[in-house]
Motif scaffolding. Structure first.
Motif, PDB file in Angstrom:
ATOM      1  N   ALA A   1       0.824  -1.211   0.000  1.00 18.68           N
ATOM      2  CA  ALA A   1       0.000   0.000   0.000  1.00 18.68           C
ATOM      3  C   ALA A   1       0.860   1.263   0.000  1.00 18.68           C
ATOM      4  N   GLY A   2       2.167   1.089  -0.204  1.00 12.15           N
ATOM      5  CA  GLY A   2       3.047   2.246  -0.295  1.00 12.15           C
ATOM      6  C   GLY A   2       3.647   2.703   1.017  1.00 12.15           C
ATOM      7  N   VAL A   3       3.534   1.893   2.066  1.00  6.39           N
ATOM      8  CA  VAL A   3       4.111   2.264   3.361  1.00  6.39           C
ATOM      9  C   VAL A   3       5.541   1.744   3.411  1.00  6.39           C
ATOM     10  N   LYS A   4       6.494   2.611   3.671  1.00 10.64           N
ATOM     11  CA  LYS A   4       7.904   2.213   3.674  1.00 10.64           C
ATOM     12  C   LYS A   4       8.204   1.337   4.892  1.00 10.64           C
ATOM     13  N   ALA A   5       9.271   0.558   4.787  1.00 16.19           N
ATOM     14  CA  ALA A   5       9.725  -0.273   5.907  1.00 16.19           C
ATOM     15  C   ALA A   5      10.123   0.620   7.063  1.00 16.19           C
ATOM     16  N   MET A   6       9.586   0.344   8.236  1.00 18.50           N
ATOM     17  CA  MET A   6       9.791   1.207   9.389  1.00 18.50           C
ATOM     18  C   MET A   6      10.641   0.522  10.448  1.00 18.50           C
ATOM     19  N   PRO A   7      11.598   1.268  11.050  1.00 18.20           N
ATOM     20  CA  PRO A   7      12.415   0.679  12.107  1.00 18.20           C
ATOM     21  C   PRO A   7      11.553   0.257  13.298  1.00 18.20           C
TER      22      PRO A   7
END
Length: 201
Positions: free
Chosen positions: A191-197
């Motif tokens: 859905a376009g959400v970047k990989a988050m720490p």
């Protein structure tokens, strides 16, 4: 028994279920090391393995982790577990194959990581070995599956092993004691959400 018939039926169902579960527990009395494979296209294969690392450390066990593909050294799990006594952590990958685009370099990295893994698999003082993203080494032909299986089957009898990665080969599934095929229904990245720490790395 309760006066309510519905409550009685529920209590009877739960008692039957308890009898079945208790029976299975009574039969499962063998104690030995277990080989676990976490595979499938869904998220959580490595995360599940690292949850078991935390569990093992809580029991005072020694753990060896070898990462075969992931080349980054800024993951939250590595930052946390490297600080824990009893953990040997090795990042053996060069990064994902579409990033390196160098088959020979990837093969050398996987073979070097396997040598580290073999050290753990031959050491009875190591209680749990996690071979993270190892299945890719079989998919791309970096490691010989039969030789790896032979080493896994000759490891110390009380040593547990968890292998993670997509597309685990059938021969590996066949010798494993537990196989979890983790599917994917949705993923935020799609859905376009970047990989988050803290969640992805």
């Amino acid at each position: 028994m309760n006066a309510n018939p519905q409550d009685n039926r529920h209590a009877e169902r739960m008692q039957r279920k308890k009898d079945v579960v208790d029976g299975k527990i009574a039969v499962a009395q063998e104690e030995r090391g277990v080989l676990v494979v976490n595979t499938g296209n869904g998220k959580g294969k490595s995360s599940a393995a690292f949850g078991v690392v935390a569990r093992a450390l809580g029991h005072g066990m020694r753990v060896g982790v070898v990462q075969f593909v992931k080349g980054r050294s800024d993951t939250g799990e590595e930052a946390f577990f490297r600080k824990q006594p009893g953990v040997a952590w090795h990042v053996g990958g060069e990064g994902f194959t579409w990033e390196t685009q160098d088959k020979e370099r990837d093969a050398r990295a996987a073979q070097a990581a396997w040598e580290v893994a073999r050290g753990h698999l031959g050491d009875p003082a190591v209680d749990l070995v996690v071979l993270d993203e190892m299945t890719y080494a079989f998919k791309y032909g970096w490691l010989e599956l039969e030789a790896v299986i032979a080493t896994l089957l000759s490891r110390p009898p009380m040593q547990h092993v968890i292998i993670t990665g997509r597309a685990a080969p059938q021969a590996l599934r066949d010798v494993a004691d537990t196989v979890s095929d983790i599917g994917m229904e949705k993923h935020a990245f799609q859905a376009g959400v970047k990989a988050m720490p803290g969640l992805e790395w």
